[in-house]
Design an enzyme around this catalytic site. Structure first.
Site, PDB file in Angstrom:
ATOM      1  N   GLU A 265      31.265  32.562  34.868  1.00  0.00           N
ATOM      2  CA  GLU A 265      30.630  33.038  36.095  1.00  0.00           C
ATOM      3  C   GLU A 265      30.466  34.554  36.047  1.00  0.00           C
ATOM      4  O   GLU A 265      31.336  35.263  35.526  1.00  0.00           O
ATOM      5  CB  GLU A 265      31.465  32.643  37.314  1.00  0.00           C
ATOM      6  CG  GLU A 265      30.804  32.883  38.651  1.00  0.00           C
ATOM      7  CD  GLU A 265      31.569  32.181  39.782  1.00  0.00           C
ATOM      8  OE1 GLU A 265      31.881  30.981  39.630  1.00  0.00           O
ATOM      9  OE2 GLU A 265      31.862  32.848  40.787  1.00  0.00           O
TER      10      GLU A 265
ATOM     11  N   ASP B 272      29.438  37.500  38.889  1.00  0.00           N
ATOM     12  CA  ASP B 272      29.276  37.578  40.347  1.00  0.00           C
ATOM     13  C   ASP B 272      28.811  38.937  40.855  1.00  0.00           C
ATOM     14  O   ASP B 272      29.292  39.984  40.394  1.00  0.00           O
ATOM     15  CB  ASP B 272      30.624  37.316  41.044  1.00  0.00           C
ATOM     16  CG  ASP B 272      31.123  35.901  40.868  1.00  0.00           C
ATOM     17  OD1 ASP B 272      30.291  35.002  40.703  1.00  0.00           O
ATOM     18  OD2 ASP B 272      32.350  35.710  40.883  1.00  0.00           O
TER      19      ASP B 272
ATOM     20  N   GLU C 172      29.148  39.889  44.782  1.00  0.00           N
ATOM     21  CA  GLU C 172      29.625  39.356  46.055  1.00  0.00           C
ATOM     22  C   GLU C 172      29.787  40.497  47.059  1.00  0.00           C
ATOM     23  O   GLU C 172      30.341  41.554  46.723  1.00  0.00           O
ATOM     24  CB  GLU C 172      30.968  38.652  45.878  1.00  0.00           C
ATOM     25  CG  GLU C 172      30.901  37.429  44.974  1.00  0.00           C
ATOM     26  CD  GLU C 172      32.268  36.830  44.712  1.00  0.00           C
ATOM     27  OE1 GLU C 172      32.423  35.609  44.912  1.00  0.00           O
ATOM     28  OE2 GLU C 172      33.182  37.582  44.308  1.00  0.00           O
TER      29      GLU C 172
ATOM     30  N   ARG D 139      37.928  39.718  36.710  1.00  0.00           N
ATOM     31  CA  ARG D 139      37.634  41.026  36.119  1.00  0.00           C
ATOM     32  C   ARG D 139      36.827  41.832  37.134  1.00  0.00           C
ATOM     33  O   ARG D 139      35.680  42.214  36.888  1.00  0.00           O
ATOM     34  CB  ARG D 139      36.886  40.831  34.798  1.00  0.00           C
ATOM     35  CG  ARG D 139      37.758  40.167  33.726  1.00  0.00           C
ATOM     36  CD  ARG D 139      36.953  39.682  32.549  1.00  0.00           C
ATOM     37  NE  ARG D 139      37.810  39.232  31.459  1.00  0.00           N
ATOM     38  CZ  ARG D 139      38.358  38.026  31.382  1.00  0.00           C
ATOM     39  NH1 ARG D 139      38.146  37.133  32.347  1.00  0.00           N
ATOM     40  NH2 ARG D 139      39.134  37.701  30.362  1.00  0.00           N
TER      41      ARG D 139
ATOM     42  N   TRP E 222      40.788  35.308  51.637  1.00  0.00           N
ATOM     43  CA  TRP E 222      40.946  36.449  50.729  1.00  0.00           C
ATOM     44  C   TRP E 222      39.882  37.537  50.855  1.00  0.00           C
ATOM     45  O   TRP E 222      40.080  38.671  50.386  1.00  0.00           O
ATOM     46  CB  TRP E 222      40.945  35.975  49.275  1.00  0.00           C
ATOM     47  CG  TRP E 222      39.638  35.347  48.844  1.00  0.00           C
ATOM     48  CD1 TRP E 222      39.287  34.035  48.941  1.00  0.00           C
ATOM     49  CD2 TRP E 222      38.515  36.024  48.242  1.00  0.00           C
ATOM     50  NE1 TRP E 222      38.018  33.838  48.441  1.00  0.00           N
ATOM     51  CE2 TRP E 222      37.524  35.041  48.010  1.00  0.00           C
ATOM     52  CE3 TRP E 222      38.247  37.335  47.886  1.00  0.00           C
ATOM     53  CZ2 TRP E 222      36.286  35.337  47.429  1.00  0.00           C
ATOM     54  CZ3 TRP E 222      37.017  37.648  47.310  1.00  0.00           C
ATOM     55  CH2 TRP E 222      36.046  36.638  47.079  1.00  0.00           C
TER      56      TRP E 222
ATOM     57  N   ARG F 127      48.331  44.257  37.342  1.00  0.00           N
ATOM     58  CA  ARG F 127      47.741  43.190  36.544  1.00  0.00           C
ATOM     59  C   ARG F 127      48.428  43.064  35.186  1.00  0.00           C
ATOM     60  O   ARG F 127      48.886  44.059  34.613  1.00  0.00           O
ATOM     61  CB  ARG F 127      46.241  43.459  36.336  1.00  0.00           C
ATOM     62  CG  ARG F 127      45.409  43.519  37.608  1.00  0.00           C
ATOM     63  CD  ARG F 127      45.196  42.149  38.198  1.00  0.00           C
ATOM     64  NE  ARG F 127      44.427  41.299  37.322  1.00  0.00           N
ATOM     65  CZ  ARG F 127      43.110  41.157  37.402  1.00  0.00           C
ATOM     66  NH1 ARG F 127      42.416  41.812  38.321  1.00  0.00           N
ATOM     67  NH2 ARG F 127      42.470  40.355  36.571  1.00  0.00           N
TER      68      ARG F 127
END
Length: 332
Positions: free
Chosen positions: A151, A153, A155, A184, A247, A322
């Site tokens: 995917e 994105d 957004e 990512r 979220w 992370r």
């Protein structure tokens, strides 16, 4: 007349301004400054203040190339179909409107899958309270590879009154968006209000890089460093509006509030060009620059770095929380 005599020095001084805004004056200029009238100095430093003002860093410099101009608009009915929420979707003069209320959102999907290309649309977002709401434009092969999909994105994360939208770019590879999610993400606060007018957002996906663009300005480049960290399987182009209250806004702190429904997004000027999954291997790849081989020009790189300096608000590679063993592309 005093002011006219300052003009050559104004241009000289403008080249002496450092990035921090500190003005450094060459020694030979100082005696000349003493001969200027008081009003001339006021004019001079007013211009220098305008040039050095941090507010001028608000709007990106030109990238000097418009990749969107190289692709023809695509009629929505020819290039796309409704995916879900048909009762929350309408077309008026080739502008698509989709909306979310407490009963449903809506989404659409390209008719064909692609293995590379340029994918763009002009989008106008919902004004006011939009917390918990996601408006998206993205590539995916989730339906072809459920549980193990790729995917790419764009957004728009909804927001509360008085706060800006966040544009989130993201890349998932081979199921990293399924189950234990390995995103990512790179996030931006835009240099304009995306609810006031249409702006063009695009993804350039080639076998060696992904470039995200806003109004033809590159904001992110994701290079292929290995087959394990890059999407290579064919994907479809999607758009949608949906409730992601868990979220979307400040990690779920603010939810969708249906007192402000419907939440509306408008799409127009769809531009799609590149190689479909059915094209021959000789298909010409799309490019975000004048170079047929792809990549960006020096000017485009400089503009992209400028945007990331002033408008990027999150970079997953710089997040100490992370586990970067899972994102080896961050290492170099």
């Amino acid at each position: 007349m005093h002011f006219l005599r300052t003009v050559p020095l104004i241009f000289t001084l403008s080249h002496c301004i450092y990035n921090s805004g500190i003005i450094l004056l060459p020694a030979y200029i100082l005696p000349h400054l003493l001969t200027f009238s008081f009003m001339a100095l006021i004019h001079l430093f007013a211009i220098l203040f305008f040039v050095a003002s941090p507010s001028n860093a608000y709007w990106p410099p030109s990238a000097s190339y418009r990749p969107s101009s190289k692709f023809r608009p695509v009629n929505f009915y020819k290039g796309f179909r409704n995916l879900w929420g048909p009762q929350h979707q309408s077309i008026d003069q080739n502008a698509l409107t989709i909306w979310l209320d407490k009963t449903s959102g809506s989404g659409f999907k390209s008719v064909r899958p692609f293995r590379s290309g340029y994918f763009g649309a002009s989008i106008k977002l919902h004004p006011g309270y939009s917390a918990g709401v996601i408006t998206s434009f993205y590539l995916s092969n989730n339906e072809a590879h459920p549980g193990f999909h790729d995917e790419v994105d764009i957004e728009f994360l909804g927001t509360t009154f008085g706060k800006p939208y966040t544009l989130q770019t993201n890349v998932y590879i081979r199921g990293s968006g399924d189950g234990t999610i390995i995103g990512r993400e790179m996030k931006f606060h835009l240099w304009f209000d995306p609810t006031q007018n249409f702006h063009h957002y695009a993804i350039l996906w080639s076998p060696k890089e992904i470039i995200f663009l806003v109004d033809d300005i590159p904001i992110r480049r994701y290079p292929r460093k290995s087959a394990e960290t890059f999407p290579l399987r064919p994907m479809w182009l999607y758009g949608s509006i949906w409730d992601a209250s868990s979220w979307a806004t400040e990690d779920g702190k603010y939810k969708a509030d249906y007192r402000y429904q419907p939440f509306v997004a408008k799409y127009t000027n769809f531009k799609v060009g590149g190689c479909s999954a059915y094209a021959s291997r000789w298909c010409r790849l799309a490019s975000a620059s004048p170079y047929r081989s792809g990549g960006l020009t020096r000017r485009q790189y400089w503009t992209m770095r400028w945007v990331q300096k002033y408008h990027m608000v999150y970079n997953y590679c710089q997040d100490p929380k992370r586990d970067h063993r899972l994102t080896p592309e961050c290492w170099g």
